[in-house]
Design a protein around this motif. Structure first.
Motif, PDB file in Angstrom:
ATOM      1  N   VAL A  19       0.978  -1.302   0.010  1.00 57.65           N
ATOM      2  CA  VAL A  19      -0.153  -0.092  -0.075  1.00 57.65           C
ATOM      3  C   VAL A  19       0.985   1.222   0.034  1.00 57.65           C
ATOM      4  N   MET A  20       0.745   2.162  -1.020  1.00 59.78           N
ATOM      5  CA  MET A  20       1.478   3.277  -1.319  1.00 59.78           C
ATOM      6  C   MET A  20       0.858   4.430  -1.439  1.00 59.78           C
ATOM      7  N   ALA A  21       1.471   5.680  -0.862  1.00 65.95           N
ATOM      8  CA  ALA A  21       1.062   6.957  -1.026  1.00 65.95           C
ATOM      9  C   ALA A  21       2.376   7.970  -0.863  1.00 65.95           C
ATOM     10  N   HIS A  22       1.894   9.216  -1.232  1.00 67.45           N
ATOM     11  CA  HIS A  22       2.863  10.405  -1.313  1.00 67.45           C
ATOM     12  C   HIS A  22       3.085  11.100  -0.274  1.00 67.45           C
ATOM     13  N   GLY A  23       3.765  12.135  -0.115  1.00 67.88           N
ATOM     14  CA  GLY A  23       4.106  13.100   0.845  1.00 67.88           C
ATOM     15  C   GLY A  23       3.155  14.478   0.847  1.00 67.88           C
ATOM     16  N   LEU A  24       3.769  15.389   1.389  1.00 64.11           N
ATOM     17  CA  LEU A  24       3.431  16.639   1.504  1.00 64.11           C
ATOM     18  C   LEU A  24       2.578  17.336   0.225  1.00 64.11           C
ATOM     19  N   GLY A  25       1.462  17.195  -0.026  1.00 62.14           N
ATOM     20  CA  GLY A  25       0.856  17.957  -1.194  1.00 62.14           C
ATOM     21  C   GLY A  25       0.905  16.998  -2.570  1.00 62.14           C
ATOM     22  N   GLY A  26       1.357  15.879  -2.317  1.00 59.43           N
ATOM     23  CA  GLY A  26       1.849  14.960  -3.415  1.00 59.43           C
ATOM     24  C   GLY A  26       0.547  14.107  -3.886  1.00 59.43           C
ATOM     25  N   THR A  27       0.590  13.728  -5.234  1.00 61.83           N
ATOM     26  CA  THR A  27      -0.563  12.704  -5.490  1.00 61.83           C
ATOM     27  C   THR A  27       0.205  11.371  -6.055  1.00 61.83           C
ATOM     28  N   ARG A  28      -0.439  10.379  -6.424  1.00 59.55           N
ATOM     29  CA  ARG A  28       0.227   9.174  -6.974  1.00 59.55           C
ATOM     30  C   ARG A  28       0.883   9.511  -8.160  1.00 59.55           C
ATOM     31  N   ALA A  29       0.373  10.339  -8.965  1.00 58.96           N
ATOM     32  CA  ALA A  29       0.883  10.746 -10.315  1.00 58.96           C
ATOM     33  C   ALA A  29       2.423  11.262 -10.247  1.00 58.96           C
ATOM     34  N   MET A  30       2.742  11.790  -9.496  1.00 56.61           N
ATOM     35  CA  MET A  30       4.245  12.278  -8.835  1.00 56.61           C
ATOM     36  C   MET A  30       5.324  11.133  -8.798  1.00 56.61           C
ATOM     37  N   ARG A  31       5.166  10.204  -9.863  1.00 54.59           N
ATOM     38  CA  ARG A  31       6.426   9.345  -9.669  1.00 54.59           C
ATOM     39  C   ARG A  31       6.288   8.149  -8.747  1.00 54.59           C
ATOM     40  N   LEU A  32       5.241   7.853  -8.233  1.00 56.11           N
ATOM     41  CA  LEU A  32       4.613   6.822  -7.579  1.00 56.11           C
ATOM     42  C   LEU A  32       4.571   5.457  -8.481  1.00 56.11           C
ATOM     43  N   ASP A  33       4.111   5.848  -9.759  1.00 59.26           N
ATOM     44  CA  ASP A  33       3.764   4.545 -10.568  1.00 59.26           C
ATOM     45  C   ASP A  33       5.352   4.134 -10.963  1.00 59.26           C
TER      46      ASP A  33
END
Length: 295
Positions: free
Chosen positions: A33-47
């Motif tokens: 299970v994965m999620a980003h940081g401060l103000g981030g979204t999954r489109a910001m390199r989590l893929d």
């Protein structure tokens, strides 16, 4: 080969959007299970991370917090620590309900502010199999001190106005997430703007959040929860981190009962791209194979 599907789950009465990656296998895979940081979204390199993990046989559920990205929630860009921790619990509950994954082998992966959230979450959930905490926010005071006293004072004043306005139904006041040195922003170190732009390329992610968050950050210390985590934890620490100072992170990491610490001579945003990304994702895959191997 793997399969990526857009899914959604409920959290606090709102819809959270997520990408579900399932490896092409006859076995039920461990799920990250994965999620980003401060103000981030999954489109910001989590893929990029998820694709590497699924290639090794792991399923991945990569979600956006409420009020961000493709998830629901008003007002937009509301950064609320309590709500985000609830979103983690909701995402875990949803992942455990999936028939294509092994719910007994559930891994948490968080980066930056999300790297702190996974520590706080794993300290409460004894069913977590492993944790990866990347360049994590662990200490509110340490991160607050990366800003100048004048910037902190201005942020606090704006945050108070925003919080009072919210009580009377006013439109939210926003503050820049990543700004140039000396500007009024939550992050304004010299490497921030370039680094934030590198992970935001090709996305429509706004570079601002509700200002009231500035009143909460100094009171959040997820690193203090590390002694309670029973699962093995990989800490990926950037020695030159200008957002989440490595000194505080390492102190909290050392207090984790079952830990592995990897250190990098890279900045907070560098490990998402290029050679630095290759180094960190290679270490993360190695950790996964040791702690939660795929059948």
């Amino acid at each position: 080969m793997s399969f990526k599907t857009l899914v959604e789950f409920e959290s606090g009465g709102e819809r959270c959007a997520a990408d579900l990656y399932i490896p092409d296998s006859d076995h039920r895979a461990p799920v990250i299970v994965m999620a980003h940081g401060l103000g981030g979204t999954r489109a910001m390199r989590l893929d990029a991370f998820a694709e590497r993990f699924v290639a090794e046989g792991y399923a991945c559920l990569v979600f956006d917090y409420r009020h961000f990205g493709e998830s629901g929630g008003e007002p937009r860009q509301l950064l609320d620590i309590k709500k985000q921790l609830e979103d983690w619990k909701s995402a875990i509950r949803f992942a455990r309900s999936l028939s294509r994954v092994d719910s007994n082998r559930l891994i948490l992966w968080g980066t930056s502010f999300g790297g702190g959230h996974v520590l706080a979450t794993a300290a409460q959930d004894r069913g977590i199999a492993a944790v990866i905490s990347q360049c994590p926010f662990t200490d509110g005071l340490a991160s607050s001190l990366t800003l100048s006293p004048l910037t902190s004072l201005k942020l606090s004043a704006l945050a108070i106005r925003d919080r009072i306005g919210a009580l009377f139904g006013a439109e939210p006041l926003m503050v820049t997430t990543a700004g140039q040195p000396g500007t009024l922003a939550l992050m304004n170190a010299p490497d921030v703007v370039h680094g934030y732009a590198a992970i935001s390329t090709g996305t429509n992610a706004p570079n601002y959040v509700t200002a009231r968050f500035a009143l909460d950050i100094v009171r959040y210390y997820p690193g203090r929860k590390t002694p309670k985590i029973q699962a093995p934890v990989l800490f990926c620490v950037c020695d030159t981190d200008t957002v989440a100072p490595s000194g505080a992170t390492l102190r909290h990491a050392q207090r984790t009962p079952n830990k592995e610490i990897k250190r990098y001579a890279d900045g907070h945003f560098e490990i998402y791209v290029g050679e630095a990304f290759e180094r960190v994702v290679r270490d993360q895959i190695s950790f996964l194979k040791k702690t939660v191997p795929v059948d």
